[in-house]
Design an enzyme around this catalytic site. Structure first.
Site, PDB file in Angstrom:
ATOM      1  CG  ASP A  23      22.940  74.346  12.575  1.00 40.05           C
ATOM      2  OD1 ASP A  23      22.750  75.554  12.456  1.00 40.05           O
ATOM      3  OD2 ASP A  23      22.202  73.483  12.210  1.00 40.05           O
ATOM      4  CD  GLN A  39      25.047  71.536   8.713  1.00 41.16           C
ATOM      5  OE1 GLN A  39      24.271  71.470   7.916  1.00 41.16           O
ATOM      6  NE2 GLN A  39      25.973  70.259   8.932  1.00 41.16           N
ATOM      7  CB  SER A  80      22.916  69.919  12.443  1.00 42.41           C
ATOM      8  OG  SER A  80      23.314  70.952  12.055  1.00 42.41           O
ATOM      9  NE  ARG A 152      16.297  70.645   9.747  1.00 42.43           N
ATOM     10  CZ  ARG A 152      15.174  70.948   8.855  1.00 42.43           C
ATOM     11  NH1 ARG A 152      14.661  70.535   7.961  1.00 42.43           N
ATOM     12  NH2 ARG A 152      14.771  72.258   9.153  1.00 42.43           N
ATOM     13  CD  GLU A 204      15.867  74.191  11.873  1.00 40.43           C
ATOM     14  OE1 GLU A 204      15.812  74.093  10.663  1.00 40.43           O
ATOM     15  OE2 GLU A 204      16.307  75.079  12.350  1.00 40.43           O
TER      16      GLU A 204
HETATM   17  C1  FRU Z   1      19.467  74.686  11.585  1.00 35.62           C
HETATM   18  C2  FRU Z   1      19.525  73.988  10.359  1.00 35.62           C
HETATM   19  C3  FRU Z   1      19.344  72.301  10.661  1.00 35.62           C
HETATM   20  C4  FRU Z   1      19.823  71.634   9.489  1.00 35.62           C
HETATM   21  C5  FRU Z   1      21.142  72.446   9.056  1.00 35.62           C
HETATM   22  C6  FRU Z   1      21.252  72.759   7.727  1.00 35.62           C
HETATM   23  O1  FRU Z   1      19.917  75.939  11.374  1.00 35.62           O
HETATM   24  O2  FRU Z   1      18.250  74.168   9.587  1.00 35.62           O
HETATM   25  O3  FRU Z   1      18.070  71.913  11.076  1.00 35.62           O
HETATM   26  O4  FRU Z   1      20.298  70.319   9.659  1.00 35.62           O
HETATM   27  O5  FRU Z   1      20.530  73.847   9.576  1.00 35.62           O
HETATM   28  O6  FRU Z   1      22.512  73.601   7.506  1.00 35.62           O
END
Ligand code: FRU
Length: 496
Positions: A23, A39, A80, A152, A204
């Protein structure tokens, strides 16, 4: 330079030099630079303990990767989140250096024992050097949590109407709304979304912003929610909701709610490769649109795509606006205008008769792995308009519009290497057409391993990746036994 580099490293989409990325995170604009954190798992080409990687750009197109900005700590790995420019120093984090602080808010995600068990809390960190380095707040987490499983991806936004910070957070099957005066103390306000919209997977990466309705003096609030799985063509995708936010609660607009109940077709992108996108903080277009990009992959197969040095790219940056017409509300997305300054050689032609398979151009005239195409067909007939990219190896990528079913499509079944995952080419992706125009126009962005389609001025968007074993060399259009006239086509080489 390795085959992987020459064949698959995108010409104009951001990729980290090495290792795994998912992300986009913490995007903000300040002092001439667009910041993009992401990420990042620096140790490998699959997902693992998350960091925030970092890149900067003056135009959201050409990126320079920077050192890692945030590392895991005792509260967990860094999932994220978002970042804001705290212009009034509401947080007090700017006191020491007198610099305007950048405040990041992210999820601290800590694995509990074996299996898929995580404790997810929300933390903040601040930067006094315009986003280069961050110091973690010494009273983290700022939002603790002991019982919500998926909790999150905080996205902080400035609510200009109420002069306060608002934050949206994904909590499994709904979005929680919070507010704050100082970015440190957060109050839970409300939640939204249980039993509303798509629920084929976990919610998410939300985002919340107010957008003017094009051509009016009215505005509406828009809530973005990424969902995985449960996307319109399988796996990960981002849905949106149009409504009002009164400082406490988000409520759906009545017209929008009716359309949503009739047919849930509110996706930022119907292709399989645009996920977890959120907007840049502190940046808007002149006409009030937001700016965003997404992760150009899908959890169904992201960790298996055939690149080993790096994994994943971001979509091109897009401008997103809100339109309302006789068909209701629609978010419309188009490439940011900055992309136009990369245009080089141009091929332009009008009134081309398409009869059977008709070749339009080959890569000797304009590199089809770094191109922007604009086309228009003025009088649609009852047929399927198929565009085709092909190479010497007999691989092909098909995309276009079926005017019998009224659906757009991308078919990557024969577009090269697909065997790395069953879900990669298991189906043709389709998107319903919302416009009832008698003509069809579109913008197509082509890179080595991706296509981004913006139909009907951005009303319907499709983004997908593919991995040909040699570059695509020709672009042709097929009329499906019914000749037609391609009113105009303009192909610009994009130079980087
Ligand atoms: C979305 C996700 C988010 C999380 C991140 C972890 O792709 O699953 O919800 O924060 O990736 O890398």
């Amino acid at each position: 330079i390795s085959t992987e580099e020459s064949l698959y490293r995108p010409n104009f989409h951001f990729t980290p030099k090495k290792a795994w990325m998912n992300d986009p995170n913490g995007m903000f604009y300040y002092n001439g630079y667009y910041h993009l954190y992401f990420q990042y798992h620096p140790e490998s080409s699959v997902w693992g303990p998350m960091h925030w990687g970092h890149a900067i750009s003056t135009d959201m197109i050409s990126w320079r990767e920077q050192p890692i900005a945030i590392y895991p700590d005792e509260l967990g790995t860094i999932f994220s989140g978002s970042a804001v420019v705290d212009i009034s120093n509401s947080s007090g984090f700017g006191e020491v250096s007198k610099a305007i602080p950048i405040v990041a808010m992210y999820t601290s995600s800590k694995k509990l024992g074996e299996g898929d068990n995580w404790k997810q809390t929300q933390s903040i960190a601040y930067s006094n050097d315009e986003g280069k380095t961050f110091t973690k707040y010494d009273s983290n987490p700022v939002i603790d949590n002991d019982n919500i499983k998926d909790f999150r991806d905080p996205k902080v936004v400035w609510d200009e109407d109420r002069k306060k910070w608002v934050m949206v957070l994904a909590a499994g099957d709904n979005i929680m709304f919070y507010d704050s005066k100082d970015l440190k103390t957060w109050n839970l306000l409300s939640n939204f979304g249980k039993n509303i919209g798509g629920h084929g997977g976990v919610w998410e990466c939300p985002d919340l912003f107010k957008l003017p309705i094009i051509g009016t003096n009215e505005s509406k609030w828009v809530l973005l929610v990424s969902i995985n799985p449960g996307g319109p063509n399988g796996g990960s995708a981002t849905q949106y909701f149009v409504g009002d936010f009164d400082g406490t609660q988000f409520t759906l607009d009545k017209d929008f709610e009716t359309s949503l109940n009739n047919d849930h077709n509110f996706w930022i992108d119907f292709g399989r490769d645009n996920y977890a996108g959120v907007s840049w903080s502190n940046a808007r277009t002149k006409d009030g649109g937001i700016l965003m990009l997404g992760w150009m992959s899908n959890w169904h197969y992201a960790q298996k795509v055939p690149t080993e040095t790096w994994r994943s790219a971001m979509t091109v940056a897009r401008k997103v606006q809100l339109q309302k017409n006789e068909n209701g509300y629609r978010l419309i997305s188009n490439p940011v205008q900055q992309l136009a300054s990369y245009r080089g050689e141009k091929y332009k032609k009008e009134n081309i008769i398409i009869s059977g398979d008709t070749k339009i151009i080959d890569t000797k005239t304009i590199d089809l792995a770094s191109a922007e195409i604009q086309f228009n067909i003025s009088d649609l007939t009852e047929t399927t308009y198929t565009f085709k990219l092909e190479n010497q190896a007999g691989e092909k990528l098909l995309f276009g519009f079926d005017n019998i079913k009224k659906t757009f499509f991308i078919n990557r079944k024969q577009a090269g290497n697909t065997t790395f995952s069953e879900k990669f080419a298991d189906r043709i992706s389709i998107a319903p057409r919302t416009s009832s125009n008698q003509n069809l126009s579109g913008t197509i962005l082509l890179d080595k391993t991706s296509i981004e389609l913006f139909f009907d001025n951005g009303e319907t968007v499709m983004t997908e990746i593919f991995f040909p074993t040699e570059p695509f060399e020709t672009l042709s259009i097929n009329s499906n036994n019914q000749d037609f006239t391609l009113s105009s086509i303009e192909i610009n080489k994009l130079n980087f």
